[in-house]
Design an enzyme around this catalytic site. Structure first.
Site, PDB file in Angstrom:
ATOM      1  N   CYS A 162       1.122  -1.294   0.180  1.00 21.75           N
ATOM      2  CA  CYS A 162       0.350  -0.456   0.142  1.00 21.75           C
ATOM      3  C   CYS A 162       0.839   1.009  -0.345  1.00 21.75           C
ATOM      4  CB  CYS A 162      -0.361  -0.309   1.169  1.00 21.75           C
ATOM      5  SG  CYS A 162      -1.624  -1.502   1.262  1.00 21.75           S
TER       6      CYS A 162
ATOM      7  N   CYS B 260     -12.958   0.588   8.424  1.00 18.98           N
ATOM      8  CA  CYS B 260     -12.229   0.807   7.410  1.00 18.98           C
ATOM      9  C   CYS B 260     -11.783   0.442   6.848  1.00 18.98           C
ATOM     10  CB  CYS B 260     -12.164  -0.743   7.394  1.00 18.98           C
ATOM     11  SG  CYS B 260     -12.405  -2.221   8.638  1.00 18.98           S
ATOM     12  N   SER B 261     -11.349   1.463   6.107  1.00 16.37           N
ATOM     13  CA  SER B 261     -11.130   1.914   4.508  1.00 16.37           C
ATOM     14  C   SER B 261     -11.525   1.123   3.227  1.00 16.37           C
ATOM     15  CB  SER B 261      -9.671   2.342   3.848  1.00 16.37           C
ATOM     16  OG  SER B 261      -8.148   1.144   4.150  1.00 16.37           O
TER      17      SER B 261
ATOM     18  N   LYS C  86     -10.236   6.867   3.640  1.00 14.78           N
ATOM     19  CA  LYS C  86     -11.346   5.869   4.902  1.00 14.78           C
ATOM     20  C   LYS C  86     -12.568   6.582   4.422  1.00 14.78           C
ATOM     21  CE  LYS C  86     -14.092   5.026   8.074  1.00 14.78           C
ATOM     22  NZ  LYS C  86     -14.275   4.765   6.672  1.00 14.78           N
TER      23      LYS C  86
ATOM     24  N   HIS D 245      -9.315   3.859  -0.819  1.00 18.98           N
ATOM     25  CA  HIS D 245      -8.021   3.589  -0.927  1.00 18.98           C
ATOM     26  C   HIS D 245      -7.451   3.190  -2.290  1.00 18.98           C
ATOM     27  CE1 HIS D 245      -3.970   2.174   0.427  1.00 18.98           C
ATOM     28  NE2 HIS D 245      -5.068   1.072   1.024  1.00 18.98           N
TER      29      HIS D 245
END
Lengths: 387, 131, 352
Positions: A83, A206-207, A330, A334
Site C-alpha cells: 500500500c 476500515c477503508s 477512509k 484506498h
C-alpha cells in the site's frame, strides 16, 4: 542534491469504477497531471501499483502505461511496496530529479480492485502480510490492525469510541472532497453499530476497496520557474523511506509503528523541520487505529495521545494540526497503489491554496505519510511553499 | 491455495514447531532464517518450540479469507511462548470468542489450520487452546 | 522377555451434543434413547479436528507418559480408523512426521470397522515381541459418522487413543499377557466407497454380530490364558452405546465394578476405532500394579480382538504426565446445538 518542485497534479474521482479499466483510469490521471503542469513530455514515468497481477491479471505496467499515453520509448518503472507503492513511486522519482538523472518525472499510482470478488481482493491485499507465517493462519489486514489496536487499547486506554471518532472526522472532511469515494456523514454510533470485521474494528473503521489513479509532475526548481505557473512554488524538502519487520511476531513493541517513525525522522532531517512546524498532514488511515498510530509515529503526538487528540478536535479541519483534510483513505477511498500519490496531490493542493471548502488556511508546510502492510514499509514526504 | 510443494516444505515448522537456535547468540528463530537478525550468525541448530505460552494480542476475524470460512469467526492470537518466541496462530476450542484476552495462558495443539475445499489438501499445524 | 505398553494417551474433543438436542430435531423420544441405549451425550469434533489431529495429540500424551522414548526409535506406527481424512494419502505419515518418528519406520493405516484401533495394537505388540522393532505405536481414532436421524447419530462420536509398545522392562506400564482374535464374515454394518454414511442391519447388529463375536473373543482369550472373570480388576468392551458393553460384560460374568471404569460411552458416545482403546486409557489412569485387565474390541464385519494386560508398578509415576481420560471427558466441555453440530460434521450442503 537538486531542489525538486511539484508542478502539476492529476486526480480522478475514486470509487467503484465499473466502466473504467486500469489503463483508462491511469491515463486520465496522468493526462490531468501533465495538463495541470503544462508539460507535454517527461524524462521518466514511475508507477506505484501493488498488485495488478492479482487484481487485474496484468503485469508489465511500465510498457503498457507509457504506451497508453503515446510515450513508448520513455524510461518507465513500476514500483511496489504494497500500500506504500504510491509513496515509493514518488520517492524513486524524487531521487531521479534530485540526483540529476531526470529533470521532469511523471509520478503515478493506480489500482484496479473491483475486477475481482471480495474473497480474491482479501487474498490479494493479504499478500502484503507474511504469507507463510501470518497469512497461513487466516489473518487478514483488518485482523492485523485489530491486533495492533488491542495492544494500543490495553497500553493506552484507547477506546472504540476514539477509533470511531477518526472515521467521523475523515468522513466529514470527505464530504468536502469532490474526488472522494464516499460522501457520507457518519456518527460515532454509526461506526459502533456497523458490522464487526475483526474485533475491535468495525466495518466503518476500515477503508474501502476502491478503483482509482492519481498523478503528479515533479521537476527541478529551475524548470518549474520556466513553466511560469502563478501558483506558489511547492518544493519537496524531505523524503523518508523505511522498513520494519514484516511479521508482527518480530516487533518489539506492538503499540507503535517503528518503520513510520524512522521514515518520518529521515524526512524531518532532510527538510530541517520538526513536527510542530507542520500545518497540514495526510496519513495512511487504512484503519482508524492506523491514523492514531501514525500521527504518534510522525511525532504529532506523544505515544498514547493520538486517540485523545482526535477526541479533542486537534486533528479536525480547523484544529491545531488538520490530519487527512482529503477525507483520508477512509472516505476518499484506498486504491492501494494510488493512495501515496493522491496524499501528496492533496498536500500540494493545500499548499497552493486550491483546496476549496476543505482548505487549511495559511498552510505552507505539509507532510504525507504512506505505508505498506501492517507498517512493514513507509514513506514520508514533506512539502513546503518556497519562501 | 497453498501448493503441495510449499506445504511440504513447511512441515518441520508446522508439524514439529522446529525453530533454529543461533549458535552465535542463542537467539531462537521461528521460522528459521539464513542469517540471524541479531548477530549475523549463519550457523544454527534445530530446536523445537515449547508448546505453552500466553496471548500477547488477538483479534477475531469475522470475514476470513477463502479456505478459512468454515471456521468463522476465526480467533487469532499472537502468542508469546515460554522461551520468548512469538508466533501467530489461531485459537481453537473457544466456547465464546469473548473469552480471549491479553495475557491468557494457552498451549499448542495439533489441528487442521486450513483446507483447500472438499477435494484439496488439508493443511495441518498448531493452534493455541486455553492452557 | 515381556512386551508391554510403555506409553499411553487419549484425546477427546471438547465439544459435546446432548441426546435431547438431536432427538428434538428428528421428533424422536429422548427418554427412551437415554434408557434404552444408555446414551446421554457424545463428543463432537471441531472443524479443525480429525483422525490425524486427535491421533497426534493422543500419541504426544503417550510419549509424555513413556518417560523419554525417543520418537526416532519408534519402528512402526499404525493408525486404525474408518474416518481417515483422505481416501488416498495416509494418516499415519502425518502423525509420524508430527511426532518426529520419520523416516526410518513402518507405517500403515488400518481399516476394519470399529476394531481398526485394536488391530494396530495387535500388530504393534507382535512386532516388538518378534524383535523386529524397538518401539511400535498402535492408535485407534475416529470422527465417526452417523446418518442424520439414524439411530447411529445418537452415538457416533470422536476421540483417539494411542499406545506405545516396547520390551524394556523398566519402562513397561502394562505387560501383554495374551492376545486372541475371533473373526467371521457377519454383515451387520457397512459403508460403500464414496458414501457419506454407514448402513447397518438394525437388530441384526446385536445378537448375531456384536454379542456373539465379542463374547466368543472374550471367552477365547480367557480360556487361552486360563483366567476367569473374577481374576480381572477391569474389563473393557467395544462400546457402540451405553447398553451393549455393560450387558456383554455381565453376560460373561463380570461385575458392574469391573466394567464401569472403562465404560465411557454414555457420555462420550461411540468413538468407533477409538472406543474400547479410550476406555482402556481410562482404566490405566486408575489401575493398580498387578491388576489384570481384559480389553475386547469389536468391528463390524465382524471380528473381535482381545488382550489381557497385567499392570506394572511404573504406572503410578507415569499416569500423571499427561491429561487423564476422565478429565478430558468431564471437564471444559463446550455444548453445541444441532445446527452447529450439523455444520461441524459436514452435514450441510454448501455452495459449490
Amino acid at each position: 542534491m537538486r531542489d525538486v518542485a511539484v508542478v502539476g497534479i492529476g486526480m480522478i474521482d475514486f470509487g467503484e469504477l465499473w466502466e473504467k479499466s486500469l489503463r483508462t483510469m491511469w491515463a486520465e490521471a496522468a493526462l490531468a497531471a501533465l495538463t495541470d503542469a503544462g508539460v507535454d513530455s517527461v524524462d521518466m514515468v514511475t508507477i506505484g501499483c501493488m498488485s495488478p497481477g492479482l487484481f487485474a491479471g496484468q503485469e508489465h505496467l511500465a510498457s503498457l502505461l507509457a504506451d497508453e499515453l503515446g510515450m513508448a520509448g520513455v524510461p518507465a518503472a513500476r514500483v511496489e511496496s504494497a500500500c506504500a507503492s504510491g509513496g515509493l513511486a514518488l520517492r524513486m522519482a524524487f531521487a531521479e530529479v534530485a540526483g540529476g538523472l531526470s529533470d521532469t518525472v511523471l509520478v503515478t499510482g493506480v489500482e484496479k480492485m473491483t475486477d475481482v470478488d471480495g474473497a480474491d481482493a482479501t487474498f490479494a491485499l493479504g499478500t502484503a502480510a507474511d504469507q507463510e507465517w501470518e497469512g497461513f493462519h487466516g489473518i487478514t489486514f483488518p485482523g492485523l490492525y485489530a491486533m495492533l489496536a488491542q495492544v494500543h487499547m490495553q497500553r493506552h486506554g484507547t477506546t472504540s469510541e476514539q477509533l470511531a471518532a477518526v472515521a467521523v472526522k475523515n468522513h466529514a472532511n470527505g464530504l468536502l472532497n469532490p474526488h472522494a469515494q464516499y460522501h457520507l456523514k457518519v456518527s460515532v454510533e454509526d461506526v459502533l453499530a456497523s458490522t464487526m470485521v475483526a474485533d475491535p474494528l468495525h466495518l466503518l473503521d476500515c477503508s474501502p476497496v476502491t478503483d482509482g489513479a492519481a498523478a503528479l509532475v515533479i521537476t527541478t526548481v529551475e524548470r518549474a520557474r520556466e513553466l511560469g505557473s502563478e501558483r506558489p512554488m511547492v518544493k519537496i524538502t524531505g523524503s523518508g523511506l523505511a522498513t520494519d519487520t514484516m511479521a508482527l511476531a518480530n516487533r518489539n513493541d506492538l503499540s507503535q509503528l517503528d518503520g513510520v517513525r524512522l521514515a518520518a525522522e529521515r524526512a524531518y532531517a532532510m527538510a530541517g523541520r520538526k513536527p510542530e512546524e507542520l500545518h497540514v498532514v495526510e496519513v495512511h488511515d487504512c484503519f482508524t487505529i492506523a491514523e492514531i498510530m501514525t500521527t504518534e509515529a510522525i511525532g504529532l503526538f506523544d505515544p498514547g495521545f493520538g486517540a485523545s487528540a482526535v477526541d479533542k478536535g486537534l486533528t479536525s479541519l480547523h484544529g491545531k494540526i488538520p490530519v487527512n483534510p482529503s477525507g483520508g483513505l477512509k472516505s476518499k477511498g484506498h486504491p492501494v497503489g494510488a493512495t501515496g500519490v493522491a496524499q501528496v496531490a492533496e498536500i500540494a493542493t493545500q499548499l497552493w491554496g486550491e483546496a476549496g471548502q476543505r482548505q487549511v488556511e495559511g498552510a505552507t508546510i505539509g507532510l504525507a505519510q504512506n505505508m505498506g502492510g501492517s507498517g512493514g514499509s513507509s514513506t514520508v514526504h514533506i512539502l513546503e511553499v518556497a519562501s | 491455495m497453498i501448493s503441495p510443494a510449499r506445504s511440504w516444505r513447511e512441515f518441520p515448522q508446522r508439524y514439529r514447531l522446529e525453530a533454529a537456535r543461533c549458535e552465535g547468540c542463542e537467539k531462537v528463530l521461528y521460522p528459521p532464517r539464513v542469517v540471524c537478525p541479531d548477530c549475523g550468525g549463519c550457523t544454527f541448530e534445530t530446536t523445537p518450540l515449547p508448546r505453552e505460552g500466553k496471548v500477547v494480542t488477538f483479534t477475531v476475524v469475522r470475514v476470513p479469507p477463502a479456505g478459512y470460512t468454515e471456521q468463522s469467526p476465526l480467533p487469532i492470537a499472537l502468542v508469546e511462548l515460554t522461551n520468548g518466541v512469538k508466533v501467530m496462530m489461531q485459537v481453537g476450542d473457544l466456547a465464546d470468542p469473548e473469552e480471549l484476552e491479553i495475557g491468557m495462558p494457552v498451549r499448542l495443539e495439533f489441528r487442521r489450520v486450513a483446507w483447500d475445499g472438499e477435494a484439496g489438501l488439508i493443511f495441518y499445524g498448531h493452534k493455541a487452546v486455553k492452557g | 522377555m515381556s512386551v508391554g505398553i510403555v506409553g499411553y494417551g487419549a484425546f477427546i474433543p471438547r465439544r459435546r451434543i446432548k441426546l435431547e438436542e438431536i432427538a428434538k430435531v428428528w421428533g424422536a423420544d429422548a427418554p427412551s434413547y437415554r434408557k434404552g441405549l444408555q446414551l446421554h451425550e457424545k463428543s463432537v469434533p471441531g472443524a479443525d479436528e480429525d483422525t490425524v489431529t486427535m491421533s497426534v495429540e493422543a500419541t504426544r500424551n503417550a510419549l509424555a507418559r513413556s518417560g523419554g522414548v525417543d520418537p526416532e526409535e519408534i519402528g512402526a506406527l499404525y493408525v486404525g480408523s474408518e474416518s481417515h481424512p483422505y481416501a488416498v494419502k495416509p494418516s499415519g505419515t502425518i502423525v509420524a512426521e508430527a511426532i518426529g518418528a520419520t523416516p526410518a519406520l513402518h507405517i500403515a493405516d488400518l481399516e476394519f470397522a470399529c476394531k481398526a484401533g485394536t488391530e494396530g495394537l495387535f500388530l504393534a505388540q507382535a512386532l516388538v515381541k518378534a524383535g523386529e522393532v524397538k518401539y511400535a505405536v498402535g492408535i485407534g481414532a475416529d470422527t465417526s459418522q452417523g446418518a442424520p436421524g439414524d439411530a447411529l447419530e445418537y452415538s457416533a462420536a470422536a476421540g483417539a487413543a494411542a499406545f506405545i509398545f516396547g520390551n524394556d522392562e523398566d519402562r513397561i506400564l502394562a505387560e501383554v499377557v495374551d492376545t486372541y482374535s475371533w473373526t467371521t464374515d457377519t454383515p451387520d454394518f457397512w459403508r460403500r466407497e464414496y458414501m457419506h454414511y454407514p448402513r447397518h442391519g438394525s437388530r441384526f447388529t446385536g445378537e448375531p454380530a456384536y454379542f456373539r463375536t465379542t463374547m466368543s473373543s472374550a471367552r477365547g482369550i480367557m480360556e487361552k490364558a486360563g483366567l476367569e472373570p473374577g481374576e480381572f480388576a477391569h474389563a473393557i468392551f467395544h462400546q457402540p452405546n451405553g447398553k451393549f458393553p455393560m450387558r456383554v460384560g455381565k453376560k460373561l460374568g463380570f461385575t458392574q465394578e469391573q466394567l464401569e471404569t472403562g465404560w465411557l460411552s454414555p457420555w462420550l458416545g461411540n468413538t468407533y476405532s477409538g472406543a474400547s482403546p479410550i476406555g482402556f486409557t481410562a482404566v490405566l489412569d486408575i489401575a493398580q500394579p498387578e491388576d489384570l485387565v481384559l480389553l475386547t474390541s469389536f468391528g463390524s464385519g465382524a471380528g473381535s480382538d482381545s488382550f489381557v494386560f497385567r499392570v506394572k508398578e511404573r504406572i503410578e509415576v507415569a499416569r500423571d504426565r499427561a491429561a487423564k481420560t476422565r478429565e478430558q471427558l468431564d471437564e471444559n466441555q463446550i455444548y453445541v446445538d444441532y445446527g452447529t453440530y450439523a455444520k461441524l460434521r459436514g452435514k450441510i450442503r454448501m455452495a459449490e
